[in-house]
Design a protein around this motif. Structure first.
Motif, PDB file in Angstrom:
ATOM      1  N   THR A 176       1.304  -1.616   0.159  1.00 23.79           N
ATOM      2  CA  THR A 176       0.347  -0.232  -0.387  1.00 23.79           C
ATOM      3  C   THR A 176       1.124   1.179  -0.234  1.00 23.79           C
ATOM      4  O   THR A 176       0.461   2.300  -0.469  1.00 23.79           O
ATOM      5  CB  THR A 176      -0.825  -0.558   1.263  1.00 23.79           C
ATOM      6  OG1 THR A 176      -0.262   0.113   2.272  1.00 23.79           O
ATOM      7  CG2 THR A 176      -2.097  -1.468   1.237  1.00 23.79           C
ATOM      8  N   TRP A 177       2.245   0.906   0.611  1.00 22.43           N
ATOM      9  CA  TRP A 177       2.853   2.377   0.364  1.00 22.43           C
ATOM     10  C   TRP A 177       2.915   3.147  -0.855  1.00 22.43           C
ATOM     11  O   TRP A 177       3.390   2.422  -1.661  1.00 22.43           O
ATOM     12  CB  TRP A 177       4.225   1.876   1.093  1.00 22.43           C
ATOM     13  CG  TRP A 177       5.309   2.839   1.395  1.00 22.43           C
ATOM     14  CD1 TRP A 177       4.899   4.532   1.392  1.00 22.43           C
ATOM     15  CD2 TRP A 177       6.601   2.892   0.675  1.00 22.43           C
ATOM     16  NE1 TRP A 177       6.016   4.746   1.253  1.00 22.43           N
ATOM     17  CE2 TRP A 177       7.374   4.549   0.882  1.00 22.43           C
ATOM     18  CE3 TRP A 177       7.576   2.388  -0.175  1.00 22.43           C
ATOM     19  CZ2 TRP A 177       8.685   4.687   0.841  1.00 22.43           C
ATOM     20  CZ3 TRP A 177       8.808   2.687   0.032  1.00 22.43           C
ATOM     21  CH2 TRP A 177       9.279   3.843   0.525  1.00 22.43           C
ATOM     22  N   ASP A 178       3.187   4.424  -1.100  1.00 24.93           N
ATOM     23  CA  ASP A 178       2.875   4.652  -2.091  1.00 24.93           C
ATOM     24  C   ASP A 178       4.533   5.040  -2.481  1.00 24.93           C
ATOM     25  O   ASP A 178       4.688   5.719  -3.755  1.00 24.93           O
ATOM     26  CB  ASP A 178       1.898   5.968  -2.859  1.00 24.93           C
ATOM     27  CG  ASP A 178       1.785   6.933  -1.460  1.00 24.93           C
ATOM     28  OD1 ASP A 178       3.266   6.819  -0.642  1.00 24.93           O
ATOM     29  OD2 ASP A 178       1.661   8.030  -1.437  1.00 24.93           O
ATOM     30  N   GLY A 179       5.285   5.036  -1.652  1.00 24.40           N
ATOM     31  CA  GLY A 179       7.047   5.746  -1.808  1.00 24.40           C
ATOM     32  C   GLY A 179       7.072   7.195  -2.068  1.00 24.40           C
ATOM     33  O   GLY A 179       8.051   8.008  -2.356  1.00 24.40           O
ATOM     34  N   ILE A 184      10.046  12.885  -1.612  1.00 25.93           N
ATOM     35  CA  ILE A 184      10.399  14.063  -0.286  1.00 25.93           C
ATOM     36  C   ILE A 184      12.037  14.365   0.157  1.00 25.93           C
ATOM     37  O   ILE A 184      12.157  15.128   0.676  1.00 25.93           O
ATOM     38  CB  ILE A 184       8.964  13.956   0.211  1.00 25.93           C
ATOM     39  CG1 ILE A 184       7.703  14.031   0.734  1.00 25.93           C
ATOM     40  CG2 ILE A 184       9.784  14.557   1.334  1.00 25.93           C
ATOM     41  CD1 ILE A 184       7.090  13.693   1.725  1.00 25.93           C
ATOM     42  N   CYS A 185      11.934  13.306   0.011  1.00 33.48           N
ATOM     43  CA  CYS A 185      14.056  13.286   0.662  1.00 33.48           C
ATOM     44  C   CYS A 185      14.340  13.989  -0.200  1.00 33.48           C
ATOM     45  O   CYS A 185      15.732  14.393  -0.165  1.00 33.48           O
ATOM     46  CB  CYS A 185      14.040  11.366   0.770  1.00 33.48           C
ATOM     47  SG  CYS A 185      13.666  10.564   2.724  1.00 33.48           S
ATOM     48  N   GLU A 186      14.344  13.198  -1.494  1.00 31.56           N
ATOM     49  CA  GLU A 186      14.925  13.921  -3.163  1.00 31.56           C
ATOM     50  C   GLU A 186      15.008  15.691  -2.532  1.00 31.56           C
ATOM     51  O   GLU A 186      16.360  16.524  -2.829  1.00 31.56           O
ATOM     52  CB  GLU A 186      14.562  13.358  -4.064  1.00 31.56           C
ATOM     53  CG  GLU A 186      15.453  14.096  -5.135  1.00 31.56           C
ATOM     54  CD  GLU A 186      16.899  13.019  -5.343  1.00 31.56           C
ATOM     55  OE1 GLU A 186      18.058  13.792  -5.425  1.00 31.56           O
ATOM     56  OE2 GLU A 186      16.637  11.870  -5.782  1.00 31.56           O
ATOM     57  N   ASP A 187      13.749  15.727  -2.874  1.00 34.40           N
ATOM     58  CA  ASP A 187      13.533  17.924  -3.215  1.00 34.40           C
ATOM     59  C   ASP A 187      14.450  18.181  -1.056  1.00 34.40           C
ATOM     60  O   ASP A 187      15.125  19.513  -1.561  1.00 34.40           O
ATOM     61  CB  ASP A 187      12.127  18.090  -2.491  1.00 34.40           C
ATOM     62  CG  ASP A 187      11.305  17.361  -3.573  1.00 34.40           C
ATOM     63  OD1 ASP A 187      12.380  17.270  -4.794  1.00 34.40           O
ATOM     64  OD2 ASP A 187       9.774  17.027  -4.050  1.00 34.40           O
ATOM     65  N   ILE A 188      14.056  17.476  -0.369  1.00 35.05           N
ATOM     66  CA  ILE A 188      14.692  18.517   1.305  1.00 35.05           C
ATOM     67  C   ILE A 188      16.554  18.088   1.132  1.00 35.05           C
ATOM     68  O   ILE A 188      16.798  19.119   1.335  1.00 35.05           O
ATOM     69  CB  ILE A 188      14.337  16.983   2.493  1.00 35.05           C
ATOM     70  CG1 ILE A 188      12.878  17.317   2.484  1.00 35.05           C
ATOM     71  CG2 ILE A 188      15.613  17.602   3.556  1.00 35.05           C
ATOM     72  CD1 ILE A 188      12.663  16.225   3.507  1.00 35.05           C
TER      73      ILE A 188
END
Length: 328
Positions: A176-179, A184-188
């Motif tokens: 169910t995880w959409d990843g 978000i981590c990449e952007d941060i």
């Protein structure tokens, strides 16, 4: 709508430089405000470099203006000729940020319609005021400590979610995880490294930055997490190995923080390897591929932990480590 510090400094510096130039009785005193606007940069280092580039370009532009206007004519066509020759010179000298400011000086000479020593001095003082005020207001740079700490907290929270989701997938094959945490981590990380570079440029005499190595370390760990995902998807559905791996990922999730306790998990990883070595040898092609993926995954986890171990001095004393693991 948030007003940034650069906007505030521009709003403060521009009228100050114009007022000083006006009080001194300089012609084209408005140009001082234009020079100040162009000199305000997002960091102290860029501000100093920009000021030097613009000052040098303005002096060269003044020389071009005197020579060409006096030898040819005060004509718009001559302005074009000056710019056609002046701009390549700034490119050659690597002072292209000064093109806009020096163009103001060229137009001031054109607008005067004649050259005199007093006007040249007038323009020189104008340059000093405009660039000088820009430098002075740019001395103040707001601390980015709070923003960087927020980025650190946000990144670590997302790392925890990723590790928890990996554990859930291994244990229950939860799909169910959409990843979204990966994006978000990449952007941060991208935003954080930009903030670090700006903050480094605000400290002219400091080469190292306390957050630089941290975010570089997290970037490398993030790349390892991305490499783990396809390996995790190839583990068997339910067996003792997958349960142990899932439990280990859950522990890693709880251990995501600025401190360094990696040595404890490296010890536990060694124990996991020993227990896996005691498993029966694979008998089928599928079991062999599973075992190969498992060892690759363990290698990636070890690299993940070693990055944290090398990042800073361990927060775990040898005495505490022996007490927790029972091994020296």
């Amino acid at each position: 709508m948030k007003i940034g510090s650069r906007t505030i400094k521009t709003a403060i510096g521009t009228p100050i430089s114009m007022t000083i130039a006006q009080l001194l009785g300089l012609t084209n005193f408005v140009s001082a405000g234009i020079l100040t606007i162009l000199c305000i940069q997002p960091s102290r280092k860029k501000s100093v470099l920009s000021a030097w580039h613009r000052f040098l370009a303005c002096i060269i532009a003044a020389v071009f203006a005197v020579v060409f206007f006096e030898t040819i004519a005060y004509n718009p066509v001559v302005v074009g000729i000056i710019l056609a020759l002046f701009i390549p010179v700034t490119v050659y000298l690597k002072i292209t940020p000064g093109i806009a400011t020096s163009s103001v000086i060229i137009l001031n000479f054109f607008g005067e319609g004649g050259i005199s020593l007093s006007f040249i001095l007038d323009q020189f003082i104008l340059i000093l005021i405009g660039i000088g005020v820009g430098l002075l207001v740019n001395v103040y740079m707001p601390s980015m400590e709070k923003q960087l700490r927020e980025k650190q907290d946000e990144l670590e929270n997302n790392f925890q979610v990723i590790l928890e989701e990996i554990a859930a997938y291994i244990r229950d094959k939860n799909e169910t995880w959409d990843g979204k945490e990966l994006t978000i981590c990449e952007d941060i990380l991208q935003d954080a490294m930009y903030l670090v570079s700006l903050d480094r440029e605000n400290h002219l005499l400091r080469n190292k930055h306390p957050y630089y190595d941290y975010f570089v370390m997290r970037r490398q760990q993030f790349e390892l997490l991305q490499r783990m995902l396809p390996l995790v998807s190839r583990l068997p559905n339910t067996d003792s190995i997958s349960r142990k791996i899932a439990a280990f990922f859950e522990k890693l999730s709880d251990a995501v923080h600025p401190g360094n306790t990696a040595v404890l998990y490296l010890d536990e990883l060694k124990e996991l390897r020993r227990s896996f070595d005691q498993e029966n040898l694979p008998e089928t092609q599928e079991e062999f591929e599973t075992r190969a993926n498992l060892f690759r995954l363990l290698h990636e986890i070890e690299d993940y932990l070693l990055l944290k171990k090398k990042f800073k001095k361990s927060d775990v004393s040898e005495k505490k480590r022996i007490k927790k693991t029972g091994k020296a």
